[in-house]
Design an enzyme around this catalytic site. Structure first.
Site, short mmCIF file in Angstrom:
data_model
loop_
_atom_site.label_atom_id
_atom_site.label_comp_id
_atom_site.label_asym_id
_atom_site.label_seq_id
_atom_site.Cartn_x
_atom_site.Cartn_y
_atom_site.Cartn_z
CG ASP A 113 -43.73 -74.20 69.29
OD1 ASP A 113 -43.01 -73.44 68.63
OD2 ASP A 113 -44.25 -73.88 70.37
CB ALA A 129 -41.18 -70.77 73.60
CB ALA A 189 -48.06 -59.38 74.92
CG MET A 223 -46.87 -67.06 71.53
SD MET A 223 -45.43 -65.97 71.66
CE MET A 223 -45.85 -65.04 73.12
CE LYS A 249 -40.92 -65.35 69.31
NZ LYS A 249 -42.22 -66.01 69.56
CG HIS A 270 -45.53 -61.45 68.36
ND1 HIS A 270 -45.75 -62.68 68.94
CD2 HIS A 270 -46.13 -60.56 69.19
CE1 HIS A 270 -46.45 -62.53 70.05
NE2 HIS A 270 -46.68 -61.25 70.24
NE ARG A 283 -44.49 -72.22 64.16
CZ ARG A 283 -44.00 -72.28 65.40
NH1 ARG A 283 -44.28 -71.33 66.28
NH2 ARG A 283 -43.23 -73.27 65.74
CG ASP A 322 -47.52 -73.23 72.62
OD1 ASP A 322 -46.64 -73.41 71.76
OD2 ASP A 322 -47.60 -72.20 73.30
#
Ligand SMILES: *Cc1c(COP(=O)(O)O)cnc(C)c1O
Length: 630
Positions: free
Chosen positions: A12, A14, A45, A49, A53, A56, A160, A186
């Site tokens: 991944d 970030a 927020a 993750m 986006k 998200h 994802r 992560d």
């Protein structure tokens, strides 16, 4: 060390390889909502993750608190136009700042170097779109970090948790099969992406979005606070299906070596790990000493026997003066048979308390040796009842000795030795305990439990190889056995007498290699920190095993309160199309030997965790079980 078996690694971006703590998107999400008139918390927020986006933003809007705030503020439900407007704003904002969030995280460059040295393909996936990724990737490359291939969230049909970004990477890098590939990320959606793609998946805690801390914050937290927070993240990852969790990206290489080893175990010549209650996996050291030959009459060898005898008594009790020990050739059962037939005189009665196959074996011994006995037989899944034992003793005044099993290896149940010891003491009855599978693995003082004869063997928790058993006993009680002879080679009084009188000689040929290996194993037990530390390792591993299998719906058969840390009996799932034999064979192919069940009614299997077995081994076994059964 060389990595030979891993085909590819998918990283991944970030929070995993760049942007420690994954802060770039967070501040943009918060700002976009604020601009709409809604203040959101950092946690809100962070929650979705890893997703694309735009998805998200939708997930954030769905959070109850935010949804309510929205309705209050606008007097209506949010809609597609709102999402488009907010996403457009997000995109504009993040494109302006992303170049500042491309710093490689410690370990990222080193990891790619190792992978390249080993010719392992490096793919990458992200929640960012292609236009965002272009900025991050080119800045990261300037700083020395670059994977072999990049797929952004808008380059596939769905981001994802769908695994399509991984598939696209795999196709372009020409790597397969994916069950020999590793996904590293992560966030929870990273883990799910890996799981859905059928990959081995590693979650990263420090630097990641789930922990959500800057590097300085990680450093300044107290050890307790950091551990607590990390444990929460670890737990989330494992629940989401992660095969492994690394504290930080720097720890990943050790995990990869480990995965590589497991993937490489496929032929019968290779090392097998025994998840069985003895014989079990022994250390290299224990195996090595068996390369040499020893003779039995030599003083040095006799000395070894005496040292072993002293060590055993020391492990068994603080009250070393009152207790002594005798070693006997053969497997554990020989020592049980030797004890029962030497201790119970002709014309006296033995009470056998049984809730498993090893209790029943005592009954068989009594039948074979013509020892008078009364049997209290309990169902395998039930604990022994103290009340019933008391009642039987009250009713039968001629009971001379009571025999029971400490850890009943059939189910893994721990029986109430302490409570029974109080009863036998009160009634002045000899107390014989088969602690075969627990001695050396569970701390106890046999003097505190009023045990007169305790039986164990070389190949259980002391972690030696099979070949002899031993009986720790009250000196005064073994002396009373002088005239009880029923058997020659199994007579533990004679055996003891000779060992005492000759200072360490066995009556008949002793298993010399086994004895030297056992001596080495005792030393290693001491090095580990003694029985207490071994008990901790076993307990931790047993819990880890039970929890990992529970996650895939495989439950242990007995209650946690009576579960020993030695061996666990699991119910074999009946909703799968794979026989136990095939399951066993597949595990064996991967280097793991488990143990069939011994219950008559249920379909079960057993997993022992004594022997040289560590956390990694348990994780790897669980991983393979999951893989095979799914
Ligand atoms: C292993 C074991 C024995 C002895 O079995 P052997 O096959 O003779 O070594 C006896 N009782 C219990 C509880 C055991 O776990």
């Amino acid at each position: 060390m060389k990595l030979n078996n891993i085909k590819g690694v998918f990283l991944d971006w970030a929070g995993t390889t760049v942007d420690y703590g994954c802060f770039a998107p967070i501040q943009c999400f918060m700002k976009v909502f604020k601009d709409e008139g809604i203040d959101v918390f950092v946690e809100e927020a962070r929650q979705p993750m890893g997703l694309k986006k735009r998805d998200h933003i939708i997930e954030m809007l769905k959070i109850d608190r935010i949804n309510n705030l929205w309705n209050k503020h606008f007097g209506r439900q949010w809609n597609e136009d709102d999402i488009n407007r907010m996403y457009k704003r997000f995109e504009e904002d993040i494109l302006l700042i992303l170049h500042n969030y491309a710093e490689p995280i410690k370990g990222a460059i080193e990891l790619t170097n190792i992978l390249r040295e080993n010719n392992i393909a490096i793919g990458s996936t992200s929640g960012y779109t292609k236009s965002m990724m272009d900025i991050v990737a080119s800045n990261a490359k300037d700083k020395g970090y670059y994977p072999d291939y990049i797929v952004a969230a808008d380059e596939v049909k769905a981001g994802r948790p769908y695994p399509y970004m991984i598939y696209k990477n795999a196709e372009n890098l020409s790597i397969y099969p994916l069950n020999k590939c590793v996904k590293i990320g992560d966030t929870i959606s990273d883990i799910k992406e890996g799981v859905n793609g059928g990959l081995i998946t590693i979650g990263i805690i420090k630097g990641g979005s789930e922990l959500g801390l800057r590097e300085e914050e990680v450093k300044s937290l107290s050890k307790e606070d950091l551990t607590r927070r990390m444990d929460i993240v670890r737990d989330k990852f494992l629940k989401a299906g992660a095969s492994y969790v690394a504290d930080s990206l720097e720890d990943v290489k050790d995990i990869l070596y480990n995965i590589d080893k497991i993937l490489g175990i496929s032929t019968t010549e290779e090392r097998k790990l025994l998840f069985t209650p003895g014989p079990l996996s022994t250390s290299e050291g224990v195996k090595k000493v068996m390369d040499y030959d020893y003779c039995t009459w030599d003083d040095e060898y006799k000395n070894l026997t005496e040292k072993i005898r002293a060590s055993i008594v020391n492990i068994a009790t603080k009250n070393t003066k009152e207790y002594t020990t005798v070693l006997l050739q053969g497997s554990g059962t020989y020592s049980v048979e030797g004890t029962l037939s030497t201790v119970v005189p002709k014309g006296k009665t033995l009470l056998i308390c049984s809730n498993g196959a090893y209790g029943e074996r005592m009954i068989e011994i009594c039948e074979a040796e013509s020892i008078a006995y009364i049997a209290y037989k309990e169902e395998y899944k039930n604990p022994l009842s103290i009340e019933t034992i008391s009642e039987i003793i009250d009713k039968n005044k001629d009971i001379y000795a009571l025999a029971m099993i400490h850890c009943e290896t059939t189910t893994g149940m721990l029986n109430p030795v302490k409570e029974v010891g109080e009863i036998t003491k009160k009634h002045n009855i000899l107390f014989i305990v088969d602690a075969m599978s627990s001695f050396g693995g569970i701390p106890m003082d046999i003097s505190d439990f009023n045990i007169d004869f305790l039986i164990s063997s070389s190949n259980k928790c002391i972690e030696g190889v099979p070949g002899f058993g031993f009986i720790v006993c009250k000196r005064s009680e073994i002396e009373r056995c002088k005239n009880n002879k029923r058997t020659l080679s199994l007579d533990i009084y004679d055996q003891w007498r000779v060992m005492e009188d000759t200072k360490g000689k066995w009556r008949f040929t002793s298993p010399t290699h086994v004895v030297t290996a056992f001596y080495k194993a005792l030393k290693e037990l001491e090095d580990e920190g003694g029985v207490e530390e071994r008990y901790k390792r076993y307990s931790k591993n047993q819990k880890l095993l039970a929890e990992s299998l529970k996650e895939i719906g495989i439950n242990s058969i007995i209650d946690k309160t009576v579960q020993s840390p030695i061996i666990t009996t699991f119910i074999y799932p009946n909703n799968i199309n794979l026989s136990f034999n095939e399951f066993y064979k597949k595990l064996k192919e991967r280097g793991f030997i488990i143990y069939p069940g011994k219950l008559t009614k249920e379909n079960t299997f057993r997993v022992g965790n004594i022997g040289k077995i560590y956390e990694w081994d348990i994780r790897n076994l669980s991983l393979c079980i999951k893989e095979i059964l799914s």
